[in-house]
Write a protein that holds these residues in place. Structure first.
Motif, PDB file in Angstrom:
ATOM      1  N   PHE A 100       0.817  -1.213   0.000  1.00 39.71           N
ATOM      2  CA  PHE A 100       0.000   0.000   0.000  1.00 39.71           C
ATOM      3  C   PHE A 100       0.850   1.262   0.000  1.00 39.71           C
ATOM      4  N   ILE A 106      -2.887   6.134  -0.295  1.00 35.92           N
ATOM      5  CA  ILE A 106      -3.495   6.324   1.024  1.00 35.92           C
ATOM      6  C   ILE A 106      -2.525   6.999   1.980  1.00 35.92           C
ATOM      7  N   HIS A 107      -3.103   7.560   2.996  1.00 34.37           N
ATOM      8  CA  HIS A 107      -2.373   8.334   3.996  1.00 34.37           C
ATOM      9  C   HIS A 107      -1.559   7.402   4.894  1.00 34.37           C
ATOM     10  N   THR A 110      -3.490   5.296   7.411  1.00 32.33           N
ATOM     11  CA  THR A 110      -4.157   4.093   6.905  1.00 32.33           C
ATOM     12  C   THR A 110      -3.152   2.979   6.642  1.00 32.33           C
ATOM     13  N   ILE A 113      -2.723   1.483   9.897  1.00 29.22           N
ATOM     14  CA  ILE A 113      -3.894   0.660  10.248  1.00 29.22           C
ATOM     15  C   ILE A 113      -3.801  -0.698   9.554  1.00 29.22           C
ATOM     16  N   ILE A 114      -3.434  -0.674   8.276  1.00 31.84           N
ATOM     17  CA  ILE A 114      -3.286  -1.935   7.541  1.00 31.84           C
ATOM     18  C   ILE A 114      -2.231  -2.813   8.197  1.00 31.84           C
ATOM     19  N   VAL A 117      -3.770  -4.272  11.495  1.00 31.29           N
ATOM     20  CA  VAL A 117      -4.793  -5.296  11.258  1.00 31.29           C
ATOM     21  C   VAL A 117      -4.157  -6.571  10.718  1.00 31.29           C
ATOM     22  N   PHE A 118      -3.241  -6.429   9.750  1.00 27.14           N
ATOM     23  CA  PHE A 118      -2.669  -7.638   9.166  1.00 27.14           C
ATOM     24  C   PHE A 118      -1.671  -8.320  10.089  1.00 27.14           C
ATOM     25  N   LEU A 148      -7.081  -2.032  14.293  1.00 30.04           N
ATOM     26  CA  LEU A 148      -7.489  -0.780  13.653  1.00 30.04           C
ATOM     27  C   LEU A 148      -7.211   0.417  14.566  1.00 30.04           C
TER      28      LEU A 148
ATOM     29  N   ASP B   7      -8.623   5.922   1.914  1.00 30.95           N
ATOM     30  CA  ASP B   7      -8.444   5.646   3.346  1.00 30.95           C
ATOM     31  C   ASP B   7      -9.767   5.262   3.977  1.00 30.95           C
ATOM     32  N   PHE B  14     -12.696  -2.754   6.527  1.00 35.36           N
ATOM     33  CA  PHE B  14     -12.227  -3.508   7.699  1.00 35.36           C
ATOM     34  C   PHE B  14     -13.343  -3.645   8.728  1.00 35.36           C
TER      35      PHE B  14
END
Lengths: 175, 125
Positions: A100, A106-107, A110, A113-114, A117-118, A148, B7, B14
């Motif tokens: 990503f 994306i910022h 984010t 966040i990815i 989460v992953f 998240l 975003d 999610f």
């Protein structure tokens, strides 16, 4: 030729500093785990140094940093068994963060966040593989939401500190 | 706002995935509890196992004695035994608990194993 040599030496030096930083954060994390009432949920502070490395140094170095961080922090603060979980989480997390980051739509928050989460999904997959019991998926929603939230917090912090760290790095020559 | 559209998409997806998995487990938790099993141990060795779904009476005959267990409505209990105290007949085994039935004269232990996610380990009063 010479210039690129100096650059890669610089990068290795920063990699070492960030690795030390991530291990300190892992230790802090293991202390702060006391505050979370859900087992397995923690802040994942060490991901901060990975994001800094990803954005300011190089994605290859971020990958190395992430794997080394998983191995060393579980050797220092965990057990050999927790290393398998950490590695599974770290691998999936850095893989998707790099993808990503490269797509670049994306910022930074984010991307973080990815990563969060992953990391949790990777650990869950390792747990399913080891325990051969899919009922652990019960845990999936909690882990996803916690990834998240912690990812958002860390991404926010990273977006604030990145300009300052960039300034420090640029004193020692551009990377 | 438009520059953050990806975003927002990712975060919302999610959330949707987490919510749908949560709802799935809330509505399908029964089939997971059903997968828990009763194992029959004599002298610490597993000699037989039953599913909580297999309702009916089962005779367990060993060199120490005879017990008859009944599985009914996700509860297992001993309905007949040839031991002197009949203590085992006062115990029952729930599919979502982690208790066990023990008959000392017949060296018999019935245990609940398997899926226990989301249930109690023990209740303290």
């Amino acid at each position: 030729m010479m210039q690129s040599h100096i650059k890669s030496i610089n990068k290795v030096a920063y990699l070492g500093v960030l690795l030390a930083f991530s291990l300190i954060l892992s230790y802090l994390d293991s202390l702060l785990m006391f505050f979370s009432s859900i087992p397995g949920v923690k802040l994942g502070l060490a991901n901060l140094s990975v994001i800094v490395c990803l954005y300011l140094i190089d994605y290859k170095y971020a990958f190395i940093l992430s794997i080394l961080k998983a191995v060393l922090s579980s050797l220092l603060f965990g057990s050999a068994f927790s290393m398998i979980y950490s590695l599974g989480g770290a691998f999936l997390s850095i893989f998707f963060m790099i993808i990503f980051y490269k797509i670049n739509i994306i910022h930074i928050i984010t991307v973080s966040i990815i990563g969060g989460v992953f990391h949790n999904i990777g650990q869950l997959l390792v747990a399913i593989f080891i325990l051969k019991d899919t009922s652990i998926l019960y845990y999936f929603p909690i882990l996803m939401i916690s990834g998240l939230l912690t990812g958002a917090i860390l991404g926010f912090v990273a977006s604030i500190v990145n300009p300052y760290i960039k300034k420090i790095i640029s004193i020692g020559g551009n990377l | 706002m438009l520059e953050y559209k990806w975003d927002i998409c990712i975060i919302i997806s999610f959330l949707i995935i987490a919510l749908s998995v949560y709802i799935f487990f809330q509505t399908h938790s029964d089939s997971f509890i059903n997968s828990s099993k009763i194992i029959v141990l004599v002298d610490g060795e597993v000699i037989n196992s039953f599913d909580f779904g297999e309702e009916g009476d089962y005779v367990i005959e060993t060199e120490y004695g005879v017990n008859v267990i009944r599985i009914d409505n996700k509860i297992a209990r001993v309905i007949n035994a040839d031991c002197p105290n009949k203590e085992c007949m006062n115990m029952s085994l729930l599919s979502d608990g982690s208790n066990s039935i023990i008959c000392i004269p017949n060296h018999l232990v019935l245990k609940n194993v398997g899926n226990m996610e989301g249930s109690y380990d023990a209740i303290a009063y």
